[in-house]
Design a protein around this motif. Structure first.
Motif, PDB file in Angstrom:
ATOM      1  N   UNK A 132       9.665   0.100   2.968  1.00  0.00           N
ATOM      2  CA  UNK A 132       9.907  -0.607   1.702  1.00  0.00           C
ATOM      3  C   UNK A 132      11.401  -0.559   1.441  1.00  0.00           C
ATOM      4  N   UNK A 133      11.991  -1.716   1.276  1.00  0.00           N
ATOM      5  CA  UNK A 133      13.417  -1.797   0.982  1.00  0.00           C
ATOM      6  C   UNK A 133      13.630  -2.237  -0.454  1.00  0.00           C
ATOM      7  N   UNK A 134      14.561  -1.595  -1.117  1.00  0.00           N
ATOM      8  CA  UNK A 134      15.014  -2.044  -2.435  1.00  0.00           C
ATOM      9  C   UNK A 134      16.269  -2.874  -2.180  1.00  0.00           C
ATOM     10  N   UNK A 135      16.193  -4.143  -2.519  1.00  0.00           N
ATOM     11  CA  UNK A 135      17.312  -5.058  -2.311  1.00  0.00           C
ATOM     12  C   UNK A 135      17.906  -5.374  -3.674  1.00  0.00           C
ATOM     13  N   UNK A 136      19.156  -5.019  -3.838  1.00  0.00           N
ATOM     14  CA  UNK A 136      19.831  -5.320  -5.101  1.00  0.00           C
ATOM     15  C   UNK A 136      20.590  -6.634  -4.932  1.00  0.00           C
ATOM     16  N   UNK A 137      20.344  -7.547  -5.880  1.00  0.00           N
ATOM     17  CA  UNK A 137      21.024  -8.846  -5.862  1.00  0.00           C
ATOM     18  C   UNK A 137      21.778  -9.028  -7.174  1.00  0.00           C
ATOM     19  N   UNK A 154       0.818  -1.222   0.000  1.00  0.00           N
ATOM     20  CA  UNK A 154       0.000   0.000   0.000  1.00  0.00           C
ATOM     21  C   UNK A 154       0.839   1.254   0.000  1.00  0.00           C
ATOM     22  N   UNK A 155       1.849   1.262  -0.866  1.00  0.00           N
ATOM     23  CA  UNK A 155       2.785   2.390  -0.951  1.00  0.00           C
ATOM     24  C   UNK A 155       3.460   2.637   0.400  1.00  0.00           C
ATOM     25  N   UNK A 156       3.788   1.565   1.104  1.00  0.00           N
ATOM     26  CA  UNK A 156       4.479   1.614   2.400  1.00  0.00           C
ATOM     27  C   UNK A 156       3.632   2.287   3.483  1.00  0.00           C
ATOM     28  N   UNK A 213      16.634   2.077   1.528  1.00  0.00           N
ATOM     29  CA  UNK A 213      15.311   2.365   2.067  1.00  0.00           C
ATOM     30  C   UNK A 213      14.537   3.129   0.991  1.00  0.00           C
ATOM     31  N   UNK A 214      13.533   2.495   0.426  1.00  0.00           N
ATOM     32  CA  UNK A 214      12.733   3.096  -0.644  1.00  0.00           C
ATOM     33  C   UNK A 214      11.406   3.643  -0.136  1.00  0.00           C
TER      34      UNK A 214
END
Length: 154
Positions: A26-31, A16-18, A110-111
């Motif tokens: 909301x975390x953006x996790x780069x893999x 729900x848009x955090x 942290x997004x």
């Protein structure tokens, strides 16, 4: 299990848009690409599909031996309405979690602020600006043998 949700739109829908209780971050996790490829190579569908598995026994064996579950959900537009195409989620367990944490993850961002800024643009009716603020995403090219096993259509 922990889940990788590669679609920012689907993640926005899910949390729900955090703003949903318990999902205010909301975390953006780069893999690494190699890590994500490993996850898909070692995945099975989270549910039985006769055209993919043939029998429930085949699916049950894949599920028992696979450290990754994949499910497909309708992609979402900015208003969280389902679109005609699907995005994937990959649930990681066992060895896959260890690899995710210890090898694949290259950054955490942290997004939350971005999610909420986009939500404000959507609420104000400025869908063009909201669209422009979304992260750039492109379809992930699945090798044919993985696409078949995961029920992806070409």
């Amino acid at each position: 299990m922990t889940w990788i949700k590669p679609s920012s739109r689907w993640m926005a829908h899910r949390c729900g848009w955090a703003t949903k209780p318990g999902q205010e971050r909301a975390l953006a996790v780069e893999v690494t690409r190699a890590g994500f490829a490993w996850a898909l190579e070692h995945a099975c569908l989270s549910h039985f599909e006769p055209d993919v598995h043939g029998t429930r026994e085949v699916w049950a064996e894949q599920k028992r031996t696979s450290p990754v579950r994949v499910q497909w959900d309708p992609e979402r537009d900015l208003l969280h309405r389902p679109l005609d195409h699907r995005s994937t989620q990959a649930g990681l367990g066992g060895e896959a979690v260890e690899r995710y944490v210890g090898e694949w993850t290259t950054s955490l961002t942290d997004a939350t602020g971005t999610m909420r800024e986009i939500a404000a643009l959507v609420a104000a009716g400025d869908l063009d600006a909201a669209e422009a603020a979304l992260p750039q995403e492109t379809p992930y090219p699945l090798p044919d043998h993985i696409a078949r096993r995961l029920g992806a259509t070409a």
